[in-house]
Design a protein around this motif. Sequence first.
Motif, PDB file in Angstrom:
ATOM      1  N   LEU A 364     -42.799  49.269 -24.177  1.00  0.00           N
ATOM      2  CA  LEU A 364     -42.806  50.660 -24.636  1.00  0.00           C
ATOM      3  C   LEU A 364     -43.077  51.659 -23.515  1.00  0.00           C
ATOM      4  O   LEU A 364     -43.036  52.860 -23.750  1.00  0.00           O
ATOM      5  CB  LEU A 364     -43.873  50.848 -25.731  1.00  0.00           C
ATOM      6  CG  LEU A 364     -43.575  50.198 -27.083  1.00  0.00           C
ATOM      7  CD1 LEU A 364     -44.789  50.288 -27.985  1.00  0.00           C
ATOM      8  CD2 LEU A 364     -42.382  50.862 -27.736  1.00  0.00           C
ATOM      9  N   GLY A 365     -43.402  51.183 -22.322  1.00  0.00           N
ATOM     10  CA  GLY A 365     -43.836  52.078 -21.256  1.00  0.00           C
ATOM     11  C   GLY A 365     -42.834  53.148 -20.920  1.00  0.00           C
ATOM     12  O   GLY A 365     -43.128  54.354 -20.970  1.00  0.00           O
ATOM     13  N   LEU A 366     -41.614  52.767 -20.560  1.00  0.00           N
ATOM     14  CA  LEU A 366     -40.608  53.751 -20.161  1.00  0.00           C
ATOM     15  C   LEU A 366     -40.120  54.582 -21.339  1.00  0.00           C
ATOM     16  O   LEU A 366     -39.769  55.758 -21.165  1.00  0.00           O
ATOM     17  CB  LEU A 366     -39.428  53.049 -19.485  1.00  0.00           C
ATOM     18  CG  LEU A 366     -39.702  52.458 -18.095  1.00  0.00           C
ATOM     19  CD1 LEU A 366     -38.443  51.815 -17.537  1.00  0.00           C
ATOM     20  CD2 LEU A 366     -40.223  53.531 -17.147  1.00  0.00           C
ATOM     21  N   SER A 367     -40.087  53.996 -22.545  1.00  0.00           N
ATOM     22  CA  SER A 367     -39.676  54.795 -23.706  1.00  0.00           C
ATOM     23  C   SER A 367     -40.704  55.880 -24.000  1.00  0.00           C
ATOM     24  O   SER A 367     -40.344  56.997 -24.402  1.00  0.00           O
ATOM     25  CB  SER A 367     -39.489  53.890 -24.928  1.00  0.00           C
ATOM     26  OG  SER A 367     -40.709  53.278 -25.301  1.00  0.00           O
ATOM     27  N   ILE A 368     -41.985  55.579 -23.807  1.00  0.00           N
ATOM     28  CA  ILE A 368     -43.019  56.604 -23.977  1.00  0.00           C
ATOM     29  C   ILE A 368     -42.863  57.685 -22.919  1.00  0.00           C
ATOM     30  O   ILE A 368     -42.993  58.885 -23.193  1.00  0.00           O
ATOM     31  CB  ILE A 368     -44.417  55.958 -23.930  1.00  0.00           C
ATOM     32  CG1 ILE A 368     -44.634  55.079 -25.164  1.00  0.00           C
ATOM     33  CG2 ILE A 368     -45.497  57.023 -23.832  1.00  0.00           C
ATOM     34  CD1 ILE A 368     -45.930  54.311 -25.139  1.00  0.00           C
ATOM     35  N   VAL A 369     -42.588  57.282 -21.680  1.00  0.00           N
ATOM     36  CA  VAL A 369     -42.361  58.254 -20.609  1.00  0.00           C
ATOM     37  C   VAL A 369     -41.185  59.177 -20.960  1.00  0.00           C
ATOM     38  O   VAL A 369     -41.269  60.404 -20.807  1.00  0.00           O
ATOM     39  CB  VAL A 369     -42.107  57.524 -19.277  1.00  0.00           C
ATOM     40  CG1 VAL A 369     -41.625  58.506 -18.213  1.00  0.00           C
ATOM     41  CG2 VAL A 369     -43.369  56.826 -18.807  1.00  0.00           C
ATOM     42  N   ALA A 370     -40.096  58.590 -21.444  1.00  0.00           N
ATOM     43  CA  ALA A 370     -38.926  59.405 -21.809  1.00  0.00           C
ATOM     44  C   ALA A 370     -39.252  60.354 -22.952  1.00  0.00           C
ATOM     45  O   ALA A 370     -38.813  61.513 -22.962  1.00  0.00           O
ATOM     46  CB  ALA A 370     -37.757  58.496 -22.183  1.00  0.00           C
ATOM     47  N   SER A 371     -40.031  59.888 -23.926  1.00  0.00           N
ATOM     48  CA  SER A 371     -40.389  60.739 -25.057  1.00  0.00           C
ATOM     49  C   SER A 371     -41.286  61.895 -24.622  1.00  0.00           C
ATOM     50  O   SER A 371     -41.100  63.044 -25.050  1.00  0.00           O
ATOM     51  CB  SER A 371     -41.086  59.902 -26.135  1.00  0.00           C
ATOM     52  OG  SER A 371     -41.495  60.700 -27.214  1.00  0.00           O
ATOM     53  N   ILE A 372     -42.269  61.624 -23.773  1.00  0.00           N
ATOM     54  CA  ILE A 372     -43.147  62.693 -23.284  1.00  0.00           C
ATOM     55  C   ILE A 372     -42.355  63.690 -22.449  1.00  0.00           C
ATOM     56  O   ILE A 372     -42.578  64.911 -22.526  1.00  0.00           O
ATOM     57  CB  ILE A 372     -44.307  62.090 -22.468  1.00  0.00           C
ATOM     58  CG1 ILE A 372     -45.193  61.226 -23.381  1.00  0.00           C
ATOM     59  CG2 ILE A 372     -45.140  63.181 -21.814  1.00  0.00           C
ATOM     60  CD1 ILE A 372     -46.303  60.497 -22.643  1.00  0.00           C
ATOM     61  N   ALA A 373     -41.421  63.197 -21.640  1.00  0.00           N
ATOM     62  CA  ALA A 373     -40.585  64.104 -20.845  1.00  0.00           C
ATOM     63  C   ALA A 373     -39.767  65.018 -21.752  1.00  0.00           C
ATOM     64  O   ALA A 373     -39.657  66.229 -21.502  1.00  0.00           O
ATOM     65  CB  ALA A 373     -39.676  63.294 -19.920  1.00  0.00           C
ATOM     66  N   ARG A 374     -39.179  64.476 -22.818  1.00  0.00           N
ATOM     67  CA  ARG A 374     -38.407  65.313 -23.748  1.00  0.00           C
ATOM     68  C   ARG A 374     -39.300  66.354 -24.406  1.00  0.00           C
ATOM     69  O   ARG A 374     -38.888  67.508 -24.598  1.00  0.00           O
ATOM     70  CB  ARG A 374     -37.754  64.444 -24.820  1.00  0.00           C
ATOM     71  CG  ARG A 374     -36.541  63.663 -24.355  1.00  0.00           C
ATOM     72  CD  ARG A 374     -35.763  63.101 -25.529  1.00  0.00           C
ATOM     73  NE  ARG A 374     -36.581  62.226 -26.353  1.00  0.00           N
ATOM     74  CZ  ARG A 374     -36.685  60.913 -26.184  1.00  0.00           C
ATOM     75  NH1 ARG A 374     -36.016  60.330 -25.181  1.00  0.00           N
ATOM     76  NH2 ARG A 374     -37.430  60.166 -26.976  1.00  0.00           N
ATOM     77  N   ALA A 375     -40.526  65.957 -24.776  1.00  0.00           N
ATOM     78  CA  ALA A 375     -41.444  66.905 -25.413  1.00  0.00           C
ATOM     79  C   ALA A 375     -41.776  68.068 -24.496  1.00  0.00           C
ATOM     80  O   ALA A 375     -42.053  69.183 -24.962  1.00  0.00           O
ATOM     81  CB  ALA A 375     -42.718  66.181 -25.844  1.00  0.00           C
ATOM     82  N   HIS A 376     -41.748  67.848 -23.188  1.00  0.00           N
ATOM     83  CA  HIS A 376     -42.052  68.906 -22.225  1.00  0.00           C
ATOM     84  C   HIS A 376     -40.796  69.598 -21.702  1.00  0.00           C
ATOM     85  O   HIS A 376     -40.879  70.397 -20.762  1.00  0.00           O
ATOM     86  CB  HIS A 376     -42.849  68.326 -21.042  1.00  0.00           C
ATOM     87  CG  HIS A 376     -44.269  68.012 -21.376  1.00  0.00           C
ATOM     88  ND1 HIS A 376     -44.634  66.868 -22.044  1.00  0.00           N
ATOM     89  CD2 HIS A 376     -45.424  68.706 -21.151  1.00  0.00           C
ATOM     90  CE1 HIS A 376     -45.947  66.849 -22.208  1.00  0.00           C
ATOM     91  NE2 HIS A 376     -46.451  67.949 -21.685  1.00  0.00           N
ATOM     92  N   GLY A 377     -39.643  69.291 -22.274  1.00  0.00           N
ATOM     93  CA  GLY A 377     -38.402  69.903 -21.819  1.00  0.00           C
ATOM     94  C   GLY A 377     -37.975  69.439 -20.451  1.00  0.00           C
ATOM     95  O   GLY A 377     -37.196  70.128 -19.776  1.00  0.00           O
ATOM     96  N   ALA A 378     -38.466  68.288 -20.020  1.00  0.00           N
ATOM     97  CA  ALA A 378     -38.124  67.760 -18.702  1.00  0.00           C
ATOM     98  C   ALA A 378     -36.925  66.814 -18.805  1.00  0.00           C
ATOM     99  O   ALA A 378     -36.621  66.286 -19.872  1.00  0.00           O
ATOM    100  CB  ALA A 378     -39.320  67.031 -18.092  1.00  0.00           C
ATOM    101  N   GLU A 379     -36.289  66.613 -17.677  1.00  0.00           N
ATOM    102  CA  GLU A 379     -35.131  65.706 -17.600  1.00  0.00           C
ATOM    103  C   GLU A 379     -35.524  64.459 -16.826  1.00  0.00           C
ATOM    104  O   GLU A 379     -36.004  64.553 -15.699  1.00  0.00           O
ATOM    105  CB  GLU A 379     -33.963  66.409 -16.908  1.00  0.00           C
ATOM    106  CG  GLU A 379     -32.721  65.536 -16.778  1.00  0.00           C
ATOM    107  CD  GLU A 379     -31.605  66.238 -16.017  1.00  0.00           C
ATOM    108  OE1 GLU A 379     -30.573  65.587 -15.760  1.00  0.00           O
ATOM    109  OE2 GLU A 379     -31.786  67.415 -15.665  1.00  0.00           O
TER     110      GLU A 379
END
Length: 416
Positions: A364-379
């Motif tokens: 789940l590590g990278l999927s959590i990273v991707a989800s947090i990035a989306r929540a912050h409007g990051a790419e």
Amino acid sequence: MRAVLRSERTRLTALYGSLLLLAGGGLIALINILLRNGLYTRISGAVMTTTPNFEGTPPPAIEGRQTPVPAQPFDPGITPTPQQIEQWRTTRNLSIAVERATLHELLVVSFVALAVFAVISIWLAWWMAGRVLRPVGVITETARRLSGANLHERIGLQAPPGELKRLADTFDGMLDRMEDLVGAQRRFAANAAHELRTPLAVQRAAAEIGLAGNPPPEKVARIRSKLIDVVDSGQHLIESLLLLAVSEEGLEATEPVDLAELAAAEPAGAEGSAPEDLTLVRDLAPLTVTGDRTLLGHLVRNLLANAVRHNRAGGRVEVATSGEGVLTVSNTGPVIDPQDVPRLLEPFRRRAERQHTAGEGAGLGLSIVASIARAHGAELTARANPRPGGGLTVRVWFPAASPAEETPGSLTGQQI
């Protein structure tokens, strides 16, 4: 019947039909007015051209009508005879009679034509409204028919470019996104159930088999240690699932967060067993972003933990921040096929099959990273490193990064 009367097709039919009737009635009225104004003059002129000409002054206009001029003008000095005056009266009466008959016939024909035109207009308006609203009906029926079992259906409207075509295409695009989301949720639920079932099965087997009978204290201690490890793994999995759910909900409160400070303070080997002689290189320039400090801390921690866990002895981990709003974490490790990289960002996805060993992680590590990035409007982008180093490089671009206070960046090598 009431539903039909209240439908948009009925309203459009009334609108189109009224406009067509108004146009047709106006055209008929204009023809009657234009024809009435000059009809008497044209009829009397046509009748008089067929009578013999005579000399003298024509009789004055009668009943306000203009007396037509004969083909040859009269001699003003000659008085017309009674026969000529009678001829003029006959011509006038004949012209008036023909005019009245013509106008009456024209009026009757106009009303009949208007009635026929009204019927045809209403039928054309009903047909036209149906043609215009057909795509809307298709969209409505598709939306009513949709469920979790047939999200694959699409409208696929075959029509010329226009507003309704764009509406149907937009609806199809929305269905594509919904199908992807529902599919992702189903896969997530299935994977979560599988991941949670495994530690429970291990605990039950340890309790039923390992502790069966009267085991010696040494065996009980081993089983106890094994159960604690399994419980810790399950607890970590549940916490990761909760974190993933929280990050998907978006941000409730934000504040300026210094990512360089978080990356400098985070111990890369906190989670999982780190390979021997692993070198950590930090190149941290000031980088302040607006977001949730707790979630951003998990983002940095998961990136470093993933880089350490999937590394090799004597390998290297590099973490860098830049004033342009970029956080980069790169590691050495197994060579990854570039086509497998997008799959690694999905929940419970791993490069290799799970072995259920200590410190392996739940995927789940990278999927959590991707989800947090989306929540912050990051790419977020990830790419596989080429041979011989291998491993993965993950970059996160944060929007509108604000300059931090002047703190010197550093480039240091540390042994983990």
